[in-house]
Design a protein around this motif. Sequence first.
Motif, mmCIF file in Angstrom:
data_model
loop_
_atom_site.group_PDB
_atom_site.id
_atom_site.type_symbol
_atom_site.label_atom_id
_atom_site.label_comp_id
_atom_site.label_asym_id
_atom_site.label_seq_id
_atom_site.Cartn_x
_atom_site.Cartn_y
_atom_site.Cartn_z
ATOM 1 N N VAL A 1 1.887 -8.077 -19.742
ATOM 2 C CA VAL A 1 0.729 -8.790 -20.310
ATOM 3 C C VAL A 1 -0.593 -8.240 -19.787
ATOM 4 C CG1 VAL A 1 2.044 -10.894 -20.706
ATOM 5 C CG2 VAL A 1 0.902 -10.572 -18.513
ATOM 6 N N SER A 2 -0.555 -7.103 -19.115
ATOM 7 C CA SER A 2 -1.798 -6.501 -18.613
ATOM 8 C C SER A 2 -1.553 -5.019 -18.368
ATOM 9 C CB SER A 2 -2.248 -7.182 -17.312
ATOM 10 O OG SER A 2 -1.412 -6.783 -16.243
ATOM 11 N N ASP B 1 -4.008 -0.669 15.354
ATOM 12 C CA ASP B 1 -2.956 0.321 15.594
ATOM 13 C C ASP B 1 -1.560 -0.291 15.582
ATOM 14 O OD1 ASP B 1 -4.845 2.310 15.803
ATOM 15 O OD2 ASP B 1 -5.058 2.091 17.991
ATOM 16 N N GLU B 2 -1.465 -1.611 15.815
ATOM 17 C CA GLU B 2 -0.162 -2.277 15.808
ATOM 18 C C GLU B 2 0.417 -2.358 14.395
ATOM 19 O OE1 GLU B 2 1.862 -3.613 18.260
ATOM 20 O OE2 GLU B 2 0.585 -2.380 19.544
ATOM 21 N N VAL B 3 -0.457 -2.372 13.406
ATOM 22 C CA VAL B 3 0.000 -2.464 12.015
ATOM 23 C C VAL B 3 0.418 -1.084 11.544
ATOM 24 C CG1 VAL B 3 -0.650 -3.018 9.649
ATOM 25 C CG2 VAL B 3 -1.479 -4.450 11.521
ATOM 26 N N GLU B 4 1.704 -0.937 11.300
ATOM 27 C CA GLU B 4 2.253 0.358 10.885
ATOM 28 C C GLU B 4 2.474 0.432 9.373
ATOM 29 O OE1 GLU B 4 5.013 0.839 14.914
ATOM 30 O OE2 GLU B 4 5.805 -0.061 13.076
ATOM 31 N N THR B 5 2.871 -0.710 8.791
ATOM 32 C CA THR B 5 3.240 -0.747 7.373
ATOM 33 C C THR B 5 2.510 -1.895 6.696
ATOM 34 O OG1 THR B 5 5.443 0.072 7.939
ATOM 35 C CG2 THR B 5 5.162 -0.889 5.743
ATOM 36 N N ILE B 6 2.012 -1.650 5.490
ATOM 37 C CA ILE B 6 1.308 -2.688 4.724
ATOM 38 C C ILE B 6 1.988 -2.829 3.372
ATOM 39 C CG2 ILE B 6 -0.879 -3.417 3.710
ATOM 40 C CD1 ILE B 6 -2.265 -1.613 5.810
ATOM 41 N N VAL B 7 2.396 -4.058 3.040
ATOM 42 C CA VAL B 7 3.053 -4.368 1.765
ATOM 43 C C VAL B 7 2.031 -5.047 0.857
ATOM 44 C CG1 VAL B 7 4.919 -5.606 0.621
ATOM 45 C CG2 VAL B 7 5.285 -4.614 2.903
ATOM 46 N N ILE B 8 1.877 -4.535 -0.358
ATOM 47 C CA ILE B 8 0.927 -5.080 -1.334
ATOM 48 C C ILE B 8 1.699 -5.580 -2.547
ATOM 49 C CG2 ILE B 8 -1.114 -4.626 -2.744
ATOM 50 C CD1 ILE B 8 -1.731 -2.249 -0.946
ATOM 51 N N ALA B 9 1.369 -6.791 -2.993
ATOM 52 C CA ALA B 9 1.982 -7.334 -4.204
ATOM 53 C C ALA B 9 0.985 -8.255 -4.884
ATOM 54 C CB ALA B 9 3.271 -8.088 -3.879
ATOM 55 N N ALA B 10 1.066 -8.328 -6.216
ATOM 56 C CA ALA B 10 0.102 -9.143 -6.955
ATOM 57 C C ALA B 10 0.637 -9.496 -8.329
ATOM 58 C CB ALA B 10 -1.232 -8.402 -7.099
ATOM 59 N N SER B 11 0.004 -10.495 -8.924
ATOM 60 C CA SER B 11 0.291 -10.902 -10.293
ATOM 61 C C SER B 11 -0.273 -9.878 -11.277
ATOM 62 C CB SER B 11 -0.337 -12.268 -10.564
ATOM 63 O OG SER B 11 -0.390 -12.548 -11.950
ATOM 64 N N GLN B 12 0.294 -9.859 -12.478
ATOM 65 C CA GLN B 12 -0.289 -9.031 -13.537
ATOM 66 C C GLN B 12 -1.651 -9.566 -13.976
ATOM 67 O OE1 GLN B 12 2.097 -7.800 -16.918
ATOM 68 N NE2 GLN B 12 3.956 -8.567 -15.928
ATOM 69 N N MET B 13 -1.804 -10.877 -13.926
ATOM 70 C CA MET B 13 -3.016 -11.513 -14.443
ATOM 71 C C MET B 13 -4.129 -11.435 -13.409
ATOM 72 S SD MET B 13 -1.770 -12.479 -17.352
ATOM 73 C CE MET B 13 -2.734 -13.786 -18.101
ATOM 74 N N MET B 14 -5.269 -10.904 -13.786
ATOM 75 C CA MET B 14 -6.392 -10.768 -12.867
ATOM 76 C C MET B 14 -7.679 -10.724 -13.673
ATOM 77 S SD MET B 14 -5.870 -6.741 -11.778
ATOM 78 C CE MET B 14 -4.241 -7.071 -11.117
ATOM 79 N N GLY B 15 -8.799 -10.930 -12.999
ATOM 80 C CA GLY B 15 -10.070 -10.871 -13.707
ATOM 81 C C GLY B 15 -11.211 -11.357 -12.845
ATOM 82 N N GLY B 16 -12.436 -11.234 -13.372
ATOM 83 C CA GLY B 16 -13.615 -11.736 -12.678
ATOM 84 C C GLY B 16 -14.311 -10.720 -11.805
ATOM 85 N N PHE B 17 -13.728 -9.545 -11.630
ATOM 86 C CA PHE B 17 -14.346 -8.535 -10.773
ATOM 87 C C PHE B 17 -14.401 -7.208 -11.532
ATOM 88 C CE2 PHE B 17 -9.810 -8.602 -10.006
ATOM 89 C CZ PHE B 17 -9.445 -7.280 -10.009
ATOM 90 N N GLU B 18 -15.224 -6.298 -11.007
ATOM 91 C CA GLU B 18 -15.390 -5.007 -11.682
ATOM 92 C C GLU B 18 -15.084 -3.872 -10.706
ATOM 93 O OE1 GLU B 18 -19.260 -5.043 -13.451
ATOM 94 O OE2 GLU B 18 -18.789 -6.717 -14.786
ATOM 95 N N GLY B 19 -16.046 -2.969 -10.519
ATOM 96 C CA GLY B 19 -15.794 -1.795 -9.693
ATOM 97 C C GLY B 19 -15.713 -2.123 -8.217
ATOM 98 N N PRO B 20 -15.124 -1.217 -7.411
ATOM 99 C CA PRO B 20 -14.933 -1.471 -5.980
ATOM 100 C C PRO B 20 -16.225 -1.422 -5.188
ATOM 101 C CG PRO B 20 -14.231 0.757 -6.533
ATOM 102 C CD PRO B 20 -14.560 0.082 -7.831
#
Length: 517
Positions: free
Chosen positions: A444-445, A349-368
């Motif tokens: 590039v992705s 409950d203390e966490v109010e805001t979540i910031v997400i950031a990532a590279s364009q380059m990714m791989g090795g995984f499929e569906g959630p």
Amino acid sequence: MIGLLGAGSLAFSIYYTADSAAQAYFVTPTRIWEFALGALLALLLGATQFTGRWGNLLGWTGLAMILGSAYLYSELTPFPGWTALIPTVGATLLMACGGRDSWTGIHWWFSMRPVTAIGDWSYAIYLWHWPVVIFLPYLLETADLWHVKVALILGVVVVSALSTRFFETPLRRAKILLPTWRTMVAAGVGMALVMALAHYSVERVEQVFTASDLSEDHPCYGYRALANPDQCGDPFEGTQGLTPSAADVAAQPQEPVHPGCQAGADDDGVPECWLGALASEADGTIAVFGDSHATMWLPALDEIARDAGKRLLVLTRSGCTPRAATFVEADDPCGEANLEILDRLSEDDEVETIVIAASQMMGGFEGPDVEVDLPDSEVELTEQGRSVITPIQVWLDAEKEVVVLGEIPRLNLERNATETLPECVALNEDDPAACNDDLEDTWVSERWLTQSQDVFAEAENYHFIPTEDLLCSEEEATCYAVLGGAITYNDNSHVSQNFVRSVTAELAERIEPALQG
């Protein structure tokens, strides 16, 4: 004493190569043990050698160790460290062991005049090869072609033979240097001249690249030049000089602003780091989730959190795409940690805001691995895309404010393996624009985080923060290597620390609605 020095140096070499390979390659303490092996060989054997059948076999084994290292080692090999033992011990065996029988004796082959000539020239070859290796790729576009490499090797050998014959040998035999004291004086003067010239050269280069009146506080520094063209003039000309220098910017990946605030790719569990306001004074928490492209924004996010009176919980991991999926047929501490983070932040409950950031380059995984109901949209999501945007839906369902930073441009992808952006700027000091890139070439992705703005267009607690316009001109369709005297990237895909600080105020303004939600 030599044995103790060598053992200590080897232990340090193994440690320092694992800790900081680039520096370990050049510093003396990591190399002393290699000289110690030769010194021990001279002290213990003198002019004697192991011969006979077994001695000859060991000699050939030593040669195989040298050639095998030359063929098998690559830029990924940790060197010097323990891997340097193989060619070095091989050289020791080759000197200490061998036979002189015709054709089968290793020392018979190595006593031939062409081979001993190479030995005579070997120190000169060692000295001359280095400037060729360093400068030729920048001066000759065809330096990577095999026939050009062969020609360069032959050229180095020829130059080494000439310098040995007409410079080194006469100098060693010069009567004026026969007395020891004269040799010492000449050596001391020579070293002093080399150090003075090197220091002067570096100082001159720094003066060229750095303007004395430019600093990070300058109203037209970095992004501020792009945001205020009326006040700052053309921010792309690069006429302000550079602060910091290209060399300092290139060193930033090895000198993080917040050491220890990013987990390693293979770390187990969920290592965490706390920044922002003090716990005793904070009202709520902002969490940061992502890979190194989330970590690079920490100088700005730390200041934003402190100004907002929030704690900043850093949950970033090197090379780990923020996703809700694990590898199917391989161990995946990254994916497992991400799933744990999903639950933890949802329930905190203390966490109010979540910031997400990532590279364009990714791989090795499929569906959630997590099932959620995603909004209907015109975006054609692949399994990988669903895995990347699923955490957003999970936290929206948990009534968190979710801030998504769009993927930054990836500059000069084709040169990434051989030349970083700071290196390009250093080589084009008179025209930094030569290092710019077309905006479309930086995509590039599929850029799933950027496309998430279309998926969650109707979500009340979703906040998309574009980043391309911080580094590029959409009107010119160009991404810039230098803005307002600041080199924009410290490699080809991570924004430089100094540029991040220049954009902090703008980023704070864009994130503010999420902190007020």
